[in-house]
Scaffold this motif. Structure first.
Motif, PDB file in Angstrom:
ATOM      1  N   THR A  65     -30.552   1.304  20.389  1.00  0.00           N
ATOM      2  CA  THR A  65     -29.295   1.603  19.723  1.00  0.00           C
ATOM      3  C   THR A  65     -28.937   3.080  19.768  1.00  0.00           C
ATOM      4  OG1 THR A  65     -30.338   1.988  17.587  1.00  0.00           O
ATOM      5  CG2 THR A  65     -29.676  -0.262  18.088  1.00  0.00           C
ATOM      6  N   GLY A  66     -29.909   3.962  19.988  1.00  0.00           N
ATOM      7  CA  GLY A  66     -29.614   5.386  19.926  1.00  0.00           C
ATOM      8  C   GLY A  66     -29.183   5.804  18.549  1.00  0.00           C
ATOM      9  N   LYS A  67     -29.804   5.267  17.521  1.00  0.00           N
ATOM     10  CA  LYS A  67     -29.472   5.639  16.141  1.00  0.00           C
ATOM     11  C   LYS A  67     -29.640   7.135  15.963  1.00  0.00           C
ATOM     12  CE  LYS A  67     -32.431   2.909  14.184  1.00  0.00           C
ATOM     13  NZ  LYS A  67     -33.219   2.308  13.082  1.00  0.00           N
ATOM     14  N   LEU A  68     -28.762   7.702  15.149  1.00  0.00           N
ATOM     15  CA  LEU A  68     -28.786   9.140  14.909  1.00  0.00           C
ATOM     16  C   LEU A  68     -29.440   9.464  13.574  1.00  0.00           C
ATOM     17  CD1 LEU A  68     -25.249  10.310  16.067  1.00  0.00           C
ATOM     18  CD2 LEU A  68     -27.388  10.351  17.331  1.00  0.00           C
ATOM     19  N   SER A 125     -35.426   2.741  19.966  1.00  0.00           N
ATOM     20  CA  SER A 125     -34.739   1.467  20.141  1.00  0.00           C
ATOM     21  C   SER A 125     -33.590   1.681  21.098  1.00  0.00           C
ATOM     22  CB  SER A 125     -34.217   0.953  18.804  1.00  0.00           C
ATOM     23  OG  SER A 125     -33.129   1.748  18.376  1.00  0.00           O
ATOM     24  N   ALA A 133     -30.869  11.755  18.329  1.00  0.00           N
ATOM     25  CA  ALA A 133     -30.819  10.345  18.698  1.00  0.00           C
ATOM     26  C   ALA A 133     -32.240   9.817  18.815  1.00  0.00           C
ATOM     27  CB  ALA A 133     -30.057  10.164  19.999  1.00  0.00           C
TER      28      ALA A 133
END
Lengths: 113, 113
Positions: A98-101, A96, A92
């Motif tokens: 969003t915790g984009k993976l 940001s 993660a």
């Protein structure tokens, strides 16, 4: 560039064997590391790891994170044919909200009877 | 068990057709994502949303567009499908209470002929 690398890419074992799947990462803003199991459909969540050295266990599966060496392992003991799947490691991104993976390429595990 | 649904699950359409892939979740999550995954390859983020009226492009360039008019709904549209759009599209959502765990729908397999 952020990246997550898994090894091996594929693995064939027999029922009852123990397997160790590896995941190394280079991510600028690390928040957490997650393991997913993907069969023929969508990935299903296994573990989330945020702290080094603390093992997480769920039945025959366990996982641990080393934030100093930037890797994680997923262990499966007494493997069964139902463990056959692609195992995905993802980090993660904490840069940001969003915790984009960021996903690795996956390890394909085949367990033979 | 996470409640996130995608339709259609499987679709074969002709080149040039317009297609919308539906994604709905009943968990009240603000963050939603679309990933694209070719067979045997990694998942790549193509769109994400922080909440209603918020959409952003992901890491992988995509000719698709998304909208977020309601919290629970995050559809993806291809205005003119091409064979290069053939892929699996995975929708996901993320809540606050469970950290960075992301829950996936079962995926939409799109084939453009």
């Amino acid at each position: 560039e952020d990246k997550v690398v898994q090894s091996p890419l594929s693995l064939v074992v027999h029922e009852g064997d123990t397997v160790t799947l590896n995941c190394s990462y280079e991510v600028t803003n690390f928040r957490s590391l997650l393991w997913y199991k993907q069969e023929k459909k969508a990935p299903t969540f296994l573990f989330m790891l945020t702290s080094s050295g603390i093992e997480k266990k769920s039945g025959r599966l366990s996982s641990i994170l080393d934030k100093k060496e930037l890797f994680s392992i997923l262990n499966i003991t007494a493997t069964q044919t139902g463990d056959s799947a692609v195992y995905l490691c993802a980090v993660a991104d904490g840069s940001s909200n969003t915790g984009k993976l960021i996903f690795g390429q996956g390890t394909t595990l085949q367990v033979k009877p | 068990e996470a409640d996130i649904y995608q339709t259609p699950r499987y679709l074969v359409i002709g080149t040039g057709k317009k297609i919308t892939l539906e994604c709905s979740q009943t968990m009240g999550h603000d963050k939603m994502y679309w990933y694209q995954q070719d067979p045997g390859m990694e998942l790549h983020l193509i769109h994400y949303s922080y909440g209603v009226n918020s959409t952003e492009k992901g890491d992988l360039s995509s000719e698709s567009t998304v909208s977020r008019i309601r919290t629970e709904h995050f559809p993806l549209t291809l205005e003119s499908a091409r064979p290069s759009h053939t892929s699996q599209y995975l929708c996901a959502s993320q809540g606050e209470g469970l950290g960075n765990t992301i829950y996936f729908g079962e995926g939409s397999w799109l084939t453009v002929v």
